[in-house]
Write an enzyme that holds these catalytic residues in place. Structure first.
Site, PDB file in Angstrom:
ATOM      1  N   GLY A   1       0.885  -1.450   0.231  1.00  0.00           N
ATOM      2  CA  GLY A   1       0.246  -0.167  -0.163  1.00  0.00           C
ATOM      3  C   GLY A   1       1.058   1.340  -0.028  1.00  0.00           C
ATOM      4  O   GLY A   1      -0.232   2.374   0.218  1.00  0.00           O
TER       5      GLY A   1
ATOM      6  N   SER B   1       6.112 -12.392  -3.862  1.00  0.00           N
ATOM      7  CA  SER B   1       4.633 -12.268  -5.069  1.00  0.00           C
ATOM      8  C   SER B   1       5.045 -10.904  -5.906  1.00  0.00           C
ATOM      9  O   SER B   1       5.642 -10.088  -5.793  1.00  0.00           O
ATOM     10  CB  SER B   1       3.237 -12.403  -3.877  1.00  0.00           C
ATOM     11  OG  SER B   1       3.167 -10.957  -2.894  1.00  0.00           O
ATOM     12  N   ARG B   2       4.322 -11.518  -6.914  1.00  0.00           N
ATOM     13  CA  ARG B   2       4.519  -9.905  -7.811  1.00  0.00           C
ATOM     14  C   ARG B   2       3.632  -9.459  -7.386  1.00  0.00           C
ATOM     15  O   ARG B   2       2.606  -9.711  -6.597  1.00  0.00           O
ATOM     16  CB  ARG B   2       4.086 -10.680  -9.531  1.00  0.00           C
ATOM     17  CG  ARG B   2       5.232 -11.371  -9.661  1.00  0.00           C
ATOM     18  CD  ARG B   2       4.747 -11.809 -11.647  1.00  0.00           C
ATOM     19  NE  ARG B   2       5.891 -12.826 -11.660  1.00  0.00           N
ATOM     20  CZ  ARG B   2       7.166 -12.518 -12.015  1.00  0.00           C
ATOM     21  NH1 ARG B   2       7.979 -10.917 -12.192  1.00  0.00           N
ATOM     22  NH2 ARG B   2       8.385 -13.262 -12.406  1.00  0.00           N
ATOM     23  N   ALA B   3       2.744  -7.876  -7.918  1.00  0.00           N
ATOM     24  CA  ALA B   3       2.350  -7.000  -7.331  1.00  0.00           C
ATOM     25  C   ALA B   3       0.664  -7.640  -7.674  1.00  0.00           C
ATOM     26  O   ALA B   3      -0.007  -8.633  -8.400  1.00  0.00           O
ATOM     27  CB  ALA B   3       1.843  -5.881  -8.862  1.00  0.00           C
TER      28      ALA B   3
ATOM     29  N   THR C   1      -1.850  -5.667  -5.801  1.00  0.00           N
ATOM     30  CA  THR C   1      -2.885  -3.850  -6.250  1.00  0.00           C
ATOM     31  C   THR C   1      -1.730  -3.177  -6.572  1.00  0.00           C
ATOM     32  O   THR C   1      -2.719  -1.352  -6.798  1.00  0.00           O
ATOM     33  CB  THR C   1      -3.456  -3.592  -4.903  1.00  0.00           C
ATOM     34  OG1 THR C   1      -3.207  -3.337  -3.416  1.00  0.00           O
ATOM     35  CG2 THR C   1      -4.816  -5.042  -4.662  1.00  0.00           C
ATOM     36  N   SER C   2      -0.846  -3.329  -6.687  1.00  0.00           N
ATOM     37  CA  SER C   2       0.759  -1.609  -6.440  1.00  0.00           C
ATOM     38  C   SER C   2       1.065  -2.178  -7.448  1.00  0.00           C
ATOM     39  O   SER C   2       0.740  -3.037  -8.277  1.00  0.00           O
ATOM     40  CB  SER C   2       1.552  -2.092  -5.351  1.00  0.00           C
ATOM     41  OG  SER C   2       2.350  -3.678  -5.777  1.00  0.00           O
TER      42      SER C   2
ATOM     43  N   ASP D   1      -8.192  -7.383  -1.503  1.00  0.00           N
ATOM     44  CA  ASP D   1      -7.125  -7.551  -0.668  1.00  0.00           C
ATOM     45  C   ASP D   1      -7.707  -7.313   0.496  1.00  0.00           C
ATOM     46  O   ASP D   1      -7.097  -6.682   0.978  1.00  0.00           O
ATOM     47  CB  ASP D   1      -6.001  -6.647  -0.852  1.00  0.00           C
ATOM     48  CG  ASP D   1      -4.890  -7.526  -0.699  1.00  0.00           C
ATOM     49  OD1 ASP D   1      -4.537  -8.714  -0.307  1.00  0.00           O
ATOM     50  OD2 ASP D   1      -3.724  -6.371  -0.474  1.00  0.00           O
TER      51      ASP D   1
ATOM     52  N   LYS E   1      -2.655   1.564   2.351  1.00  0.00           N
ATOM     53  CA  LYS E   1      -3.335  -0.225   2.245  1.00  0.00           C
ATOM     54  C   LYS E   1      -4.354  -0.379   3.761  1.00  0.00           C
ATOM     55  O   LYS E   1      -5.441  -0.403   3.796  1.00  0.00           O
ATOM     56  CB  LYS E   1      -2.632  -1.380   2.005  1.00  0.00           C
ATOM     57  CG  LYS E   1      -3.718  -2.630   2.304  1.00  0.00           C
ATOM     58  CD  LYS E   1      -2.987  -4.084   1.804  1.00  0.00           C
ATOM     59  CE  LYS E   1      -1.777  -3.926   0.294  1.00  0.00           C
ATOM     60  NZ  LYS E   1      -2.224  -4.958  -0.180  1.00  0.00           N
TER      61      LYS E   1
END
Length: 499
Positions: free
Chosen positions: A176, A202-204, A206-207, A264, A296
């Protein structure tokens, strides 16, 4: 039911992770098996099987007796043109009744989560089913026992690594906050101090960039479990995309569907984070929760709730958790987007004079906390130790060594299209909208376009003059640059207060 066989024809249609089967409307299988568009079918080829969604073709793109596959389905089956693919209607999934129960607000037991995660990890759920589950978990807040059970179920359907040592360190930020790319720096510092830190990221979601997206700019992150173990054995740490491993595999499928939904929830966030830590064999995890009006996590009440859930679920699953609540009122560093964030990481590791001070300070604090938490140094001495390791370039040497072990190091590239945005008035930057920053970076193409994003030239509370550069947009395509400019016309990123 006896399975019919069709001949595979390559179409080259990309549906991302969704398994799709393309059938001709007059195909004998379509008629005899009662198959229509959106029917779920089981496909078998090369002793592999998947469940796919049918799309019906009303043209001569494929012939009767042929079957087309999405690229993801073809890869899962290792199908070659001309091979026979057996097809039958997919069996009914009992776990869907449990998923529907959650939609109506019922509490789920451990066996329900086991069934749902098993079916998701096996590819038996369509995207619409996964989206429904994610939405139900977000709409009807799960209790602590449900989050604990969900986490355990996500771990149990995949591999579980063991490193034969303790402690095993890990670190995570709930996200976030654009540009907050502390993880590569923390891993380099901590592993340079002799701790074991097998970092999966992890990959994005919400970013505009996840840790795996950023590190991939500099070194390969799609490592197998065997390669990951080799790198950790040689260097003590690694930077690996969790999706390339079989660690909590249901989580990666959930993330892929959650990304376009930009969803999320707390329950899914906690289960996602902790299931990966448990599966990767971590014992001690420091978790950063940035708190701010456009982060976030918006306020202390939300942060305290999330901290409580993280520590409770972690403890119930044998993890030692230390939560740090940090300032989330503004982005960290100057770059937002994979290559630009990688550039900032390198500046900090190389101790360059123009390295972002806020990124450096955050990374050092988290590394220091982790060193103390793992009892590598006495309480109160973690920050000093982390600073020494960074300043004497031991962390930079370790980072390069890890990259070389993973397949080599390369410098971040620069976007071919750039546009500078200037202040339209003088004053003090009173607020920065993190969410709009992230949205703008994604409109520019991040994270798929690695060099796309924003390069910030000012910070919160800075005084600016009219006409002074505020930030530079980076894009790889003119269309994406145009989208971003149009967005900026109605969505200012900064509130500049006249003084």
């Amino acid at each position: 039911m006896q399975q019919a066989a069709l001949i595979y024809k390559e179409l080259g249609i990309d549906t991302l992770q969704e398994y799709v089967a393309f059938l001709q409307e007059d195909c004998h299988v379509v008629r005899s098996e009662g198959i229509e568009a959106q029917t779920r079918v089981e496909l078998v080829c090369n002793q592999r099987s998947i469940v796919a969604t049918v799309h019906v073709i009303h043209s001569d793109l494929i012939a009767c007796g042929e079957i087309g596959l999405s690229m993801s389905a073809q890869a899962a089956l290792s199908a070659e043109p001309g091979e026979k693919i057996e097809i039958s209607q997919a069996p009914a999934l009992d776990s869907l009744s449990q998923m529907r129960a959650k939609i109506f607000g019922h509490r789920l037991e451990r066996n329900a989560f086991d069934a749902i995660m098993k079916d998701i990890s096996a590819g038996r759920y369509a995207n619409i089913h996964i989206a429904a589950f994610l939405t139900a978990m977000a709409a009807h807040r799960a209790n602590l026992q449900e989050v604990t059970d969900l986490t355990s179920s996500m771990v149990d359907v995949g591999e579980h690594l063991s490193w034969g040592t303790t402690p095993v360190a890990d670190k995570h930020c709930v996200g976030g906050l654009p540009g907050n790319r502390t993880t590569p720096i923390v891993v380099a510092i901590v592993s340079a101090c002799g701790l074991t830190m097998p970092k999966t990221s992890s990959r994005a979601i919400t970013s505009p960039a996840g840790t795996a997206d950023v590190v991939e700019v500099m070194t390969p992150v799609n490592l197998s479990v065997e390669d990951m173990k080799r790198v950790v054995r040689e260097q003590g740490g690694c930077f690996v995309w969790g999706g390339s491993l079989a660690l909590s595999p249901a989580d990666d499928l959930l993330i892929r569907v959650a990304r376009p939904l930009e969803l999320d929830s707390d329950a899914q966030l906690v289960a996602s984070v902790l299931s990966k830590k448990i599966a990767a064999g971590a014992t001690h995890v420091v978790i950063d929760i940035p708190v701010g009006p456009t982060a976030k996590v918006r306020n202390r009440e939300q942060a305290n709730h999330l901290e409580n859930v993280l520590t409770h679920v972690g403890f119930a699953n044998g993890l030692n958790i230390r939560v740090i609540q940090s300032n989330g009122s503004a982005p960290v560093g100057r770059g937002i987007g994979p290559a630009l964030e990688a550039r900032d990481v390198l500046k900090v590791l190389r101790c360059e004079h123009d390295a972002p001070a806020d990124l450096r300070e955050r990374a050092l604090r988290l590394a220091g906390e982790l060193l103390e938490f793992c009892q590598t140094v006495p309480a109160g001495q973690g920050l000093e130790k982390a600073t020494d390791v960074l300043d004497n370039k031991a962390a930079w040497s370790k980072f390069k060594a890890i990259c070389q072990a993973q397949g080599g190091f390369k410098e971040p590239e620069v976007a071919p299209i750039q546009y500078v945005v200037h202040a339209n008035q003088a004053g003090r930057i009173k607020t920065v909208d993190n969410r709009r920053l992230s949205r703008l970076a994604k409109l520019l193409g991040a994270p798929e376009a690695k060099t796309a994003g924003l390069d910030l030239h000012v910070n919160l509370n800075d005084h600016v003059e009219s006409g002074q550069p505020l930030f530079t947009l980076h894009a790889q395509a003119d269309g994406e640059m145009d989208y971003a400019k149009n967005y900026l016309d109605t969505h200012p990123l900064f509130l500049i207060e006249a003084v």
